[in-house]
Write a protein that holds these residues in place. Structure first.
Motif, PDB file in Angstrom:
ATOM      1  N   CYS A  15      19.787  12.004  14.100  1.00 32.98           N
ATOM      2  CA  CYS A  15      20.266  13.311  13.624  1.00 32.98           C
ATOM      3  C   CYS A  15      19.875  14.432  14.584  1.00 32.98           C
ATOM      4  O   CYS A  15      20.676  15.329  14.854  1.00 32.98           O
ATOM      5  CB  CYS A  15      19.714  13.594  12.227  1.00 32.98           C
ATOM      6  N   ASP A  18      22.001  14.503  17.779  1.00 33.51           N
ATOM      7  CA  ASP A  18      23.425  14.809  17.626  1.00 33.51           C
ATOM      8  C   ASP A  18      23.762  16.187  18.177  1.00 33.51           C
ATOM      9  O   ASP A  18      24.887  16.430  18.596  1.00 33.51           O
ATOM     10  CB  ASP A  18      23.839  14.714  16.154  1.00 33.51           C
ATOM     11  N   LEU A  60      22.369  10.687  22.440  1.00 27.95           N
ATOM     12  CA  LEU A  60      23.105   9.700  21.665  1.00 27.95           C
ATOM     13  C   LEU A  60      24.202   9.091  22.517  1.00 27.95           C
ATOM     14  O   LEU A  60      24.864   9.792  23.287  1.00 27.95           O
ATOM     15  CB  LEU A  60      23.756  10.343  20.435  1.00 27.95           C
ATOM     16  N   ARG A  65      26.589   8.409  18.026  1.00 32.91           N
ATOM     17  CA  ARG A  65      27.336   9.517  17.413  1.00 32.91           C
ATOM     18  C   ARG A  65      28.156   9.025  16.225  1.00 32.91           C
ATOM     19  O   ARG A  65      28.232   9.683  15.187  1.00 32.91           O
ATOM     20  CB  ARG A  65      28.233  10.193  18.442  1.00 32.91           C
ATOM     21  N   HIS A  68      25.816   8.472  13.342  1.00 28.97           N
ATOM     22  CA  HIS A  68      25.394   9.734  12.727  1.00 28.97           C
ATOM     23  C   HIS A  68      26.484  10.268  11.808  1.00 28.97           C
ATOM     24  O   HIS A  68      26.197  10.796  10.731  1.00 28.97           O
ATOM     25  CB  HIS A  68      25.038  10.775  13.794  1.00 28.97           C
TER      26      HIS A  68
END
Length: 88
Positions: A15, A18, A60, A65, A68
């Protein structure tokens, strides 16, 4: 893989990354409460699983991604059904 994404720190790192790449110490600061050793272990595992990449900063990968997005969608669905702040 399920063990990895179910791990509290793995989800936290995914997270935080991101928003963009972070160096180790910056990542440690935004992943409030994680120890240096746990962060080292977590990023090593995520890199091995192909979810993050490391040069000087951690970032990421496309797979990370996508994961997430799934985590975010599921959390939003849960919060809508149960209410925000209902985590245990």
């Amino acid at each position: 893989m399920i063990d990895r994404i179910g791990d509290k720190w793995s989800v936290t790192v995914i997270c935080r990354l991101d928003d963009g790449p972070l160096r180790f110490n910056a990542l440690r600061r935004v992943a409030d409460g994680i120890t240096q050793r746990m962060l080292s272990t977590t990023v090593r595992r995520l890199e091995r699983d192909g979810l993050i990449s490391r040069t000087v900063e951690y970032a990421l990968t496309e797979r990370g991604r996508n994961l997430h997005g799934v985590v975010r969608r599921d959390r939003e669905g849960y919060d809508a059904a149960v209410g925000p702040g209902a985590e245990q």
